[in-house]
Enzyme design. Structure first.
Site, PDB file in Angstrom:
ATOM      1  N   ASP A 116      -3.806 -10.994  -6.249  1.00 56.93           N
ATOM      2  CA  ASP A 116      -4.665  -9.406  -6.141  1.00 56.93           C
ATOM      3  C   ASP A 116      -5.771  -9.541  -7.116  1.00 56.93           C
ATOM      4  O   ASP A 116      -5.379  -9.724  -8.213  1.00 56.93           O
ATOM      5  CB  ASP A 116      -3.494  -8.507  -6.045  1.00 56.93           C
ATOM      6  CG  ASP A 116      -4.411  -7.028  -5.797  1.00 56.93           C
ATOM      7  OD1 ASP A 116      -4.838  -7.124  -4.763  1.00 56.93           O
ATOM      8  OD2 ASP A 116      -4.322  -6.251  -6.713  1.00 56.93           O
ATOM      9  N   ASP A 159      -0.833  -3.046  -8.561  1.00 56.40           N
ATOM     10  CA  ASP A 159      -1.332  -4.359  -8.276  1.00 56.40           C
ATOM     11  C   ASP A 159      -0.300  -5.472  -8.189  1.00 56.40           C
ATOM     12  O   ASP A 159      -0.547  -6.535  -7.356  1.00 56.40           O
ATOM     13  CB  ASP A 159      -1.978  -4.895  -9.413  1.00 56.40           C
ATOM     14  CG  ASP A 159      -3.484  -3.954  -9.760  1.00 56.40           C
ATOM     15  OD1 ASP A 159      -3.937  -3.317  -8.855  1.00 56.40           O
ATOM     16  OD2 ASP A 159      -3.816  -3.524 -10.932  1.00 56.40           O
ATOM     17  N   GLU A 219      -6.626 -12.745  -0.911  1.00 60.70           N
ATOM     18  CA  GLU A 219      -7.179 -11.957   0.064  1.00 60.70           C
ATOM     19  C   GLU A 219      -8.752 -12.325   0.654  1.00 60.70           C
ATOM     20  O   GLU A 219      -9.165 -13.233  -0.048  1.00 60.70           O
ATOM     21  CB  GLU A 219      -7.594 -10.721  -0.395  1.00 60.70           C
ATOM     22  CG  GLU A 219      -6.128  -9.656  -0.865  1.00 60.70           C
ATOM     23  CD  GLU A 219      -6.539  -8.449  -1.517  1.00 60.70           C
ATOM     24  OE1 GLU A 219      -6.242  -7.380  -0.938  1.00 60.70           O
ATOM     25  OE2 GLU A 219      -6.994  -8.429  -2.567  1.00 60.70           O
ATOM     26  N   CYS A 267       7.914   4.672  -3.786  1.00 62.20           N
ATOM     27  CA  CYS A 267       8.043   4.611  -2.189  1.00 62.20           C
ATOM     28  C   CYS A 267       8.839   5.925  -1.781  1.00 62.20           C
ATOM     29  O   CYS A 267      10.049   6.024  -2.288  1.00 62.20           O
ATOM     30  CB  CYS A 267       8.662   3.242  -1.782  1.00 62.20           C
ATOM     31  SG  CYS A 267       8.757   3.248  -0.225  1.00 62.20           S
ATOM     32  N   CYS A 291       4.992  -1.024   0.962  1.00 64.38           N
ATOM     33  CA  CYS A 291       5.902  -1.339  -0.183  1.00 64.38           C
ATOM     34  C   CYS A 291       6.649  -2.659   0.292  1.00 64.38           C
ATOM     35  O   CYS A 291       6.859  -2.996   1.394  1.00 64.38           O
ATOM     36  CB  CYS A 291       7.081  -0.116   0.117  1.00 64.38           C
ATOM     37  SG  CYS A 291       8.685  -0.538  -0.825  1.00 64.38           S
TER      38      CYS A 291
END
Length: 390
Positions: A182, A348, A266, A338, A319
């Site tokens: 990430d 992160d 990503e 959550c 989550c």
């Protein structure tokens, strides 16, 4: 066998500086001349000129009295300039770049020499029109014979040579490690294992010094020697920032490639993200695009796999334990719990774990998968668009 470029810094003599200055000027002139011819021919007659057409016209150009000085430099370098122009137009028509722009006198200058325009004796390189070899600082050696070299001078008046060779790169041994990455601003790289690599913020550290140098530059008279001195100071600050950032990214990307067989990242649209005026400077400083680019070509060299997931995948809001997706997740939220399963997450690290899971799904199924959308639609009783996962 892979084509690999080695870049070194070298220190030319005064004679070599004069020859390179002439070569830079002639190459720039030929490139701009060819660009003007191609542009005018297309808009005036609708005809497209290619490399062979410009090469034939350049032979006539070198015979004209006002441009006879083009014969003072290597003809191979001038031919390479036309090839680069032809490649620039191919990239434009194939949507890999913008319309070619005219080269300017100030800023970075470069020239490419084919194998017929330089001599390589195994230890040193001598360019065409030069009597002495270049004083290169060999930081590392390479095997193979150079096929071409590119000599450049940056805005900070530093000379570099990039040597392209065909090498057989030995791949790294296969390992079982897999990691999701990430990319962030507080920490530049966060791994799915929980490890974080901080953001050095090289530009921010030298921002005040750079602003002071730019103010001094703005007060100097254009065309004066004092302005050239201040311009060089500004360029050296920029070069120091860029060099430190590149060093950090290269060391980090090499480490991740050596330690992991599969790396999931990503698909970020950095150009679009920079449009955010609040984060543009920080995003440009961290160097996400360059980091991913290094991961991709190093993975190809050493037999690793880099997989990109869908850019719309909700990695931060989902989550990892139960798949619940939060409706909103502002950047200010760094820790969250959550509401579905009660699991507490580091924003992160949770995103990196989701990226790894999605990346492995992409490798298995060959498409961008969003399992979270299907899961939520089942919970909320919403009709699904298709039985297949989006």
């Amino acid at each position: 066998m892979t084509q690999r470029a080695y870049k070194f810094r070298f220190y030319p003599t005064e004679e070599q500086q004069q020859i390179l200055a002439k070569t830079f000027g002639c190459v720039r002139y030929v490139y701009n001349w060819g660009l003007r011819l191609k542009t005018d021919a297309y808009y005036q007659t609708g005809k497209r000129l290619y490399y062979k057409d410009l090469s034939a016209q350049m032979t006539v150009l070198k015979r004209q009295p006002e441009t006879v000085w083009l014969n003072e430099v290597s003809s191979v370098a001038l031919q390479q300039a036309l090839r680069h122009l032809d490649r620039a137009f191919i990239n434009f028509f194939e949507d890999r770049g913008g319309y070619p722009q005219f080269h300017k006198k100030h800023g970075k200058q470069s020239v490419t020499f084919a194998s017929s325009a330089f001599k390589w004796d195994g230890e040193s390189i001598t360019l065409a029109k030069m009597s002495e070899p270049l004083n290169i600082r060999w930081s590392r050696r390479f095997t193979g014979t150079p096929s071409s070299v590119t000599v450049s001078r940056d805005a900070a008046d530093r000379y570099h040579i990039s040597i392209l060779v065909d090498e057989e790169i030995s791949q790294e041994p296969v390992c079982d490690s897999q990691v999701g990455i990430d990319l962030g601003l507080t920490d530049s790289v966060i791994l799915s294992t929980g490890q974080k690599f901080g953001n050095p913020r090289y530009f921010r550290k030298d921002e005040k010094r750079l602003a002071k140098a730019q103010r001094r530059l703005a007060k100097k008279q254009k065309g004066s020697k004092n302005r050239d001195k201040e311009r060089l100071k500004v360029a050296r600050i920029h070069a120091k920032i860029a060099d430190r950032r590149q060093d950090f990214l290269h060391k980090l990307s090499t480490r991740l490639i050596n330690e992991n067989q599969v790396i999931a990242v990503e698909s970020l649209q950095v150009k679009n993200m920079i449009r955010n005026h609040h984060l543009a400077k920080s995003i440009a400083d961290v160097g996400w695009g360059e980091f991913v680019r290094q991961l991709e070509y190093k993975a190809e060299w050493y037999g690793r796999t880099v997989v990109k997931i869908d850019k719309f995948y909700p990695s931060s809001k989902r989550c990892f334990d139960c798949g619940h997706i939060m409706p909103k997740m502002p950047l200010s939220v760094r820790q969250w719990t959550c509401p579905e399963c009660g699991e507490h997450h580091d924003r992160d690290v949770n995103a990196a774990q989701n990226i790894l899971a999605a990346g492995l799904a992409v490798l298995a199924c060959g498409e961008a998968i969003r399992p979270a959308r299907k899961l939520n639609s089942q919970r909320e009783g919403k009709p699904q668009r298709s039985r297949k996962a989006n």
